[in-house]
Enzyme design. Structure first.
Site, PDB file in Angstrom:
ATOM      1  N   GLU A 127       5.266 -32.636  42.390  1.00  9.26           N
ATOM      2  CA  GLU A 127       4.272 -31.831  43.110  1.00  9.26           C
ATOM      3  C   GLU A 127       3.207 -32.648  43.840  1.00  9.26           C
ATOM      4  O   GLU A 127       2.117 -32.166  44.114  1.00  9.26           O
ATOM      5  CB  GLU A 127       3.608 -30.825  42.169  1.00  9.26           C
ATOM      6  N   GLU A 238      11.091 -26.316  37.575  1.00  7.94           N
ATOM      7  CA  GLU A 238      10.092 -25.575  36.797  1.00  7.94           C
ATOM      8  C   GLU A 238      10.063 -24.139  37.255  1.00  7.94           C
ATOM      9  O   GLU A 238      10.008 -23.856  38.448  1.00  7.94           O
ATOM     10  CB  GLU A 238       8.656 -26.121  37.013  1.00  7.94           C
TER      11      GLU A 238
END
Ligand SMILES: *[C@@H]1O[C@H](CO)[C@@H](O)[C@H](O)[C@H]1NC(C)=O
Ligand SMILES: *[C@@H]1O[C@H](CO)[C@@H](O)[C@H](O)[C@H]1NC(C)=O
Length: 433
Positions: A127, A238
């Site tokens: 991320e 995720e």
């Protein structure tokens, strides 16, 4: 018919990778030790109502409290027959990344083939692009990294494993779908063997996101990511729904809704043979964060907070199509099919930050970025802040790929929370320098 039947049979034999995300620290910031990882991995494998949760995605190669020692999750995985999606933290600056590489090389040397054969892949970063975007910054996330740096780090990782047992292992990067859909990040996709998508409909508060929308939101996120990925495999690195925490937009955090998310999104993913690392097994040890995504609470137990069985789920949901054959083993692949919805023009709203990107994390990241290890605030859990993904930059015009769609709801809110845990380790590592 025959052909179809055999393809399906093939697909079902090739099992996709299923696992959870594992941070390197507890919520107190204390580093997990080998026995802690062993307990977690064993619990995951024996969760009531499930089977096959045998992979662990990590955020860092570095053992908490050390500068560059290999993380003790490695010997724990070898001992418990758990496979690993390795992670190298990439938002801590070059010194921090060099330590990740040192730990990776040391692990290969120390554990040899026992280690090499359980590696599913390597993620360079997590991320970082989202945290580097306006949405991520606005959401209060931590320091991120730009695409050029990630590309450089991917090359460094490739060079580091060249000539070792890990040479050829698929290397990718994990980010929110909004980051993948941003055309300015395309160089990262080009550098990746696979693309890891984080998606959290719960955080997508700029759109209708009550739990009944999770499946469609997730599917949309996946479609966009697959479009951007242009044929590269997309792994779901995720996703999840909190069992407790505040209501975000219309999305209520509760065990009941987490169960609904599991049935609506996770079960179809499993039956479609997609590589998946759910967020998460446990994030509440010893303190319960808000929101909390753990399927077990403070105590590590094989009895989940909600029913994880999939047999009753409507896996043949509307949007699901055939299973996309995924490969297994080392570098298992996941579905690459692009969603049928690829041409959708629906607005892209918030993508949501990972549950781990919290304010305290920001302090740490900034510190780590500048390699000024001052007060380390253990970032244990993150809160998912929502980042918004603007569709404005989705300039990809990849034709809708045919193939199976994964029935799920589009998660535009993504962001990993585990990142916090990784931070603890990194900071500790830097501290130790
Ligand atoms: C798109 O990506 C670039 C490079 O990572 C970043 O600088 C920019 O802020 C992103 N744009 C949006 C709208 O997120
Ligand atoms: C979208 O990406 C292009 C390049 O790919 C860039 O020129 C443009 O500024 C980006 N737009 C936004 C809003 O980030």
């Amino acid at each position: 018919m025959h052909a179809l039947a055999s393809i399906l049979a093939l697909a079902s034999t090739a099992s996709a990778i299923q696992g959870f995300n594992y941070g390197s620290t507890f919520t107190t910031g204390a580093a997990k030790q080998q026995s802690d990882f062993e307990n977690e991995f064993t619990t995951a494998q024996n969760l009531k109502g499930t089977s096959g949760w045998t992979s662990a995605r990590l955020y860092t190669m570095v053992q908490g409290g050390t500068a560059s020692d290999p993380i003790s999750a490695i010997p724990a995985a070898i001992k418990t027959k758990t496979s690993l999606l390795l992670g190298l933290w990439a938002s801590g600056g070059d010194t921090s990344f060099a330590n990740e590489i040192l730990a990776l090389k040391a692990a290969i040397k120390q554990y040899g083939d026992d280690f090499v054969k359980i590696v599913d892949g390597i993620s360079v970063g997590s991320e970082d692009l989202y945290r580097n975007s306006p949405q991520g910054i606005e959401a209060g996330s931590n320091v991120g990294t730009g695409p050029d740096t990630i590309v450089r780090y991917i090359k460094e990782t490739k060079d580091a494993i060249s000539g070792t047992g890990l040479e050829g292992i698929p290397i990718g990067h994990v980010d929110t779908w909004t980051a993948w859909y941003n055309g300015s990040n395309k160089a990262v996709i080009d550098a990746c063997d696979w693309v890891g998508m984080d998606a959290y409909p719960y955080f997508q508060d700029t759109m209708a996101n009550d739990i009944s929308k999770s499946k469609s939101l997730f599917q949309e996120a996946l479609d966009k990511t697959q479009q951007a990925a242009g044929g590269k495999k997309v792994w779901i690195t995720e996703t999840g729904h909190p069992v407790s925490g505040k209501t975000v937009g219309q999305s209520v955090a509760s065990a009941d809704n987490a169960e609904k998310f599991w049935k609506d999104v996770v079960c179809p993913l499993l039956s479609s043979n997609t590589n998946l690392w759910y967020y998460t097994l446990q994030d509440a040890a010893p303190d319960t964060p808000s929101p909390s995504f753990g399927i077990v609470g403070n105590k590590l137990t094989t009895t989940p907070l909600f029913d994880l069985s999939c047999d009753k789920a409507n896996t043949g949901s509307s949007s699901s199509s055939s299973a996309s054959p995924s490969s297994t083993g080392k570098g298992g692949s996941s579905s690459t099919a692009s969603g049928s919805d690829a041409s959708t023009t629906s607005a892209i709203g918030n993508s949501g930050g990972s549950p781990g990107g919290v304010p305290s994390g920001q302090i740490s990241s900034e510190q780590s970025a500048t390699v000024t290890p001052t007060a380390i605030s253990p970032i244990s859990t993150g809160t998912g802040s929502s980042g918004s993904g603007s569709g404005s930059n989705g300039t990809f015009t990849v034709p809708p790929a045919s193939g199976s769609t994964i029935p799920a709801s589009g998660a535009q809110g993504l962001q990993s929370g585990a990142f916090a845990a990784a931070f603890g380790a990194i900071m500790a590592a830097i501290y130790a320098l």
